[in-house]
Design a protein around this motif. Structure first.
Motif, PDB file in Angstrom:
ATOM      1  N   LEU A   4      17.163  42.911  25.077  1.00  0.00           N
ATOM      2  CA  LEU A   4      16.595  43.452  26.314  1.00  0.00           C
ATOM      3  C   LEU A   4      15.225  44.067  26.062  1.00  0.00           C
ATOM      4  O   LEU A   4      14.298  43.874  26.847  1.00  0.00           O
ATOM      5  CB  LEU A   4      17.541  44.483  26.927  1.00  0.00           C
ATOM      6  CG  LEU A   4      18.868  43.935  27.457  1.00  0.00           C
ATOM      7  CD1 LEU A   4      19.750  45.069  27.950  1.00  0.00           C
ATOM      8  CD2 LEU A   4      18.629  42.929  28.560  1.00  0.00           C
ATOM      9  N   ALA A   7      12.686  41.499  25.683  1.00  0.00           N
ATOM     10  CA  ALA A   7      12.361  40.880  26.977  1.00  0.00           C
ATOM     11  C   ALA A   7      11.569  41.806  27.889  1.00  0.00           C
ATOM     12  O   ALA A   7      11.169  41.405  28.971  1.00  0.00           O
ATOM     13  CB  ALA A   7      13.648  40.440  27.673  1.00  0.00           C
ATOM     14  N   GLY A   8      11.364  43.082  27.465  1.00  0.00           N
ATOM     15  CA  GLY A   8      10.533  43.985  28.258  1.00  0.00           C
ATOM     16  C   GLY A   8      11.187  45.278  28.700  1.00  0.00           C
ATOM     17  O   GLY A   8      10.542  46.096  29.354  1.00  0.00           O
ATOM     18  N   ALA A   9      12.455  45.493  28.365  1.00  0.00           N
ATOM     19  CA  ALA A   9      13.119  46.746  28.737  1.00  0.00           C
ATOM     20  C   ALA A   9      12.571  47.883  27.874  1.00  0.00           C
ATOM     21  O   ALA A   9      12.233  47.672  26.711  1.00  0.00           O
ATOM     22  CB  ALA A   9      14.625  46.633  28.548  1.00  0.00           C
ATOM     23  N   HIS A  54      14.540  38.221  41.463  1.00  0.00           N
ATOM     24  CA  HIS A  54      13.890  37.847  40.208  1.00  0.00           C
ATOM     25  C   HIS A  54      14.120  36.364  39.917  1.00  0.00           C
ATOM     26  O   HIS A  54      15.115  35.791  40.359  1.00  0.00           O
ATOM     27  CB  HIS A  54      14.420  38.716  39.067  1.00  0.00           C
ATOM     28  CG  HIS A  54      14.166  40.169  39.310  1.00  0.00           C
ATOM     29  ND1 HIS A  54      12.970  40.765  39.046  1.00  0.00           N
ATOM     30  CD2 HIS A  54      14.955  41.132  39.844  1.00  0.00           C
ATOM     31  CE1 HIS A  54      13.024  42.042  39.387  1.00  0.00           C
ATOM     32  NE2 HIS A  54      14.216  42.291  39.881  1.00  0.00           N
ATOM     33  N   ASP A  56      15.007  34.839  37.172  1.00  0.00           N
ATOM     34  CA  ASP A  56      16.167  34.517  36.333  1.00  0.00           C
ATOM     35  C   ASP A  56      16.973  35.787  36.085  1.00  0.00           C
ATOM     36  O   ASP A  56      16.547  36.892  36.399  1.00  0.00           O
ATOM     37  CB  ASP A  56      15.741  33.861  35.009  1.00  0.00           C
ATOM     38  CG  ASP A  56      14.778  34.734  34.220  1.00  0.00           C
ATOM     39  OD1 ASP A  56      15.181  35.839  33.803  1.00  0.00           O
ATOM     40  OD2 ASP A  56      13.612  34.310  34.031  1.00  0.00           O
ATOM     41  N   GLU A  57      18.147  35.618  35.507  1.00  0.00           N
ATOM     42  CA  GLU A  57      19.070  36.737  35.309  1.00  0.00           C
ATOM     43  C   GLU A  57      18.541  37.752  34.303  1.00  0.00           C
ATOM     44  O   GLU A  57      18.694  38.957  34.486  1.00  0.00           O
ATOM     45  CB  GLU A  57      20.446  36.225  34.864  1.00  0.00           C
ATOM     46  CG  GLU A  57      21.176  35.421  35.919  1.00  0.00           C
ATOM     47  CD  GLU A  57      20.670  33.978  36.030  1.00  0.00           C
ATOM     48  OE1 GLU A  57      19.933  33.512  35.133  1.00  0.00           O
ATOM     49  OE2 GLU A  57      20.999  33.324  37.030  1.00  0.00           O
ATOM     50  N   LEU A  58      17.907  37.266  33.218  1.00  0.00           N
ATOM     51  CA  LEU A  58      17.389  38.190  32.202  1.00  0.00           C
ATOM     52  C   LEU A  58      16.322  39.099  32.791  1.00  0.00           C
ATOM     53  O   LEU A  58      16.349  40.320  32.556  1.00  0.00           O
ATOM     54  CB  LEU A  58      16.837  37.423  31.001  1.00  0.00           C
ATOM     55  CG  LEU A  58      16.222  38.283  29.891  1.00  0.00           C
ATOM     56  CD1 LEU A  58      17.259  39.262  29.337  1.00  0.00           C
ATOM     57  CD2 LEU A  58      15.654  37.412  28.797  1.00  0.00           C
ATOM     58  N   SER A  59      15.403  38.552  33.558  1.00  0.00           N
ATOM     59  CA  SER A  59      14.369  39.406  34.148  1.00  0.00           C
ATOM     60  C   SER A  59      14.970  40.380  35.162  1.00  0.00           C
ATOM     61  O   SER A  59      14.476  41.499  35.319  1.00  0.00           O
ATOM     62  CB  SER A  59      13.254  38.570  34.778  1.00  0.00           C
ATOM     63  OG  SER A  59      13.745  37.780  35.827  1.00  0.00           O
ATOM     64  N   ALA A  60      16.057  39.998  35.817  1.00  0.00           N
ATOM     65  CA  ALA A  60      16.738  40.912  36.740  1.00  0.00           C
ATOM     66  C   ALA A  60      17.370  42.073  35.977  1.00  0.00           C
ATOM     67  O   ALA A  60      17.284  43.229  36.406  1.00  0.00           O
ATOM     68  CB  ALA A  60      17.793  40.160  37.536  1.00  0.00           C
ATOM     69  N   VAL A  62      16.419  43.173  32.973  1.00  0.00           N
ATOM     70  CA  VAL A  62      15.313  43.983  32.435  1.00  0.00           C
ATOM     71  C   VAL A  62      14.740  44.883  33.530  1.00  0.00           C
ATOM     72  O   VAL A  62      14.459  46.065  33.287  1.00  0.00           O
ATOM     73  CB  VAL A  62      14.227  43.081  31.809  1.00  0.00           C
ATOM     74  CG1 VAL A  62      12.958  43.874  31.522  1.00  0.00           C
ATOM     75  CG2 VAL A  62      14.752  42.429  30.543  1.00  0.00           C
ATOM     76  N   ALA A  63      14.575  44.379  34.733  1.00  0.00           N
ATOM     77  CA  ALA A  63      14.074  45.189  35.844  1.00  0.00           C
ATOM     78  C   ALA A  63      15.024  46.350  36.136  1.00  0.00           C
ATOM     79  O   ALA A  63      14.580  47.468  36.431  1.00  0.00           O
ATOM     80  CB  ALA A  63      13.876  44.336  37.089  1.00  0.00           C
TER      81      ALA A  63
END
Length: 98
Positions: A4, A7-9, A54, A56-60, A62-63
């Motif tokens: 995470l 990916a930007g978290a 978002h 994709d799921e990963l960006s969701a 991370v947001a």
């Protein structure tokens, strides 16, 4: 958590971690948790994962991590200001005396 963060978290304090789980209604949420001294962990805050906002799921996820960290910082600031306001507890004479 490394996936995470990569990916930007936001990174969390040492020992703290993100937990992605379903809330009581079955919706995915991200929790920020702190380990307890003996066993288990304590949740500080959470944010729901909004997959429809978002690409994709990963960006969701991370947001949601970003939102949870922001919420935790706001809560910390709120508690700090509450403690500062408690310094005014007591009687205040409008003429400046006791």
């Amino acid at each position: 958590m490394a996936d995470l963060v990569a990916a930007g978290a936001p990174e969390l304090p040492e020992g703290w971690f993100y937990r992605v789980r379903a809330d009581r209604f079955g919706w995915p949420e991200v929790q920020i948790r702190e380990p307890r001294k003996r066993f288990g962990s304590r949740g500080h805050t959470y944010a729901l994962v909004r997959v429809n906002e978002h690409p994709d799921e990963l960006s969701a996820v991370v947001a949601a991590c970003v939102k949870a960290v922001a919420r935790m910082r706001e809560d910390d600031e709120h508690r700090r200001r509450l403690r500062a306001a408690m310094e005014f507890v007591g009687d205040h004479d409008p003429k400046g005396g006791r």
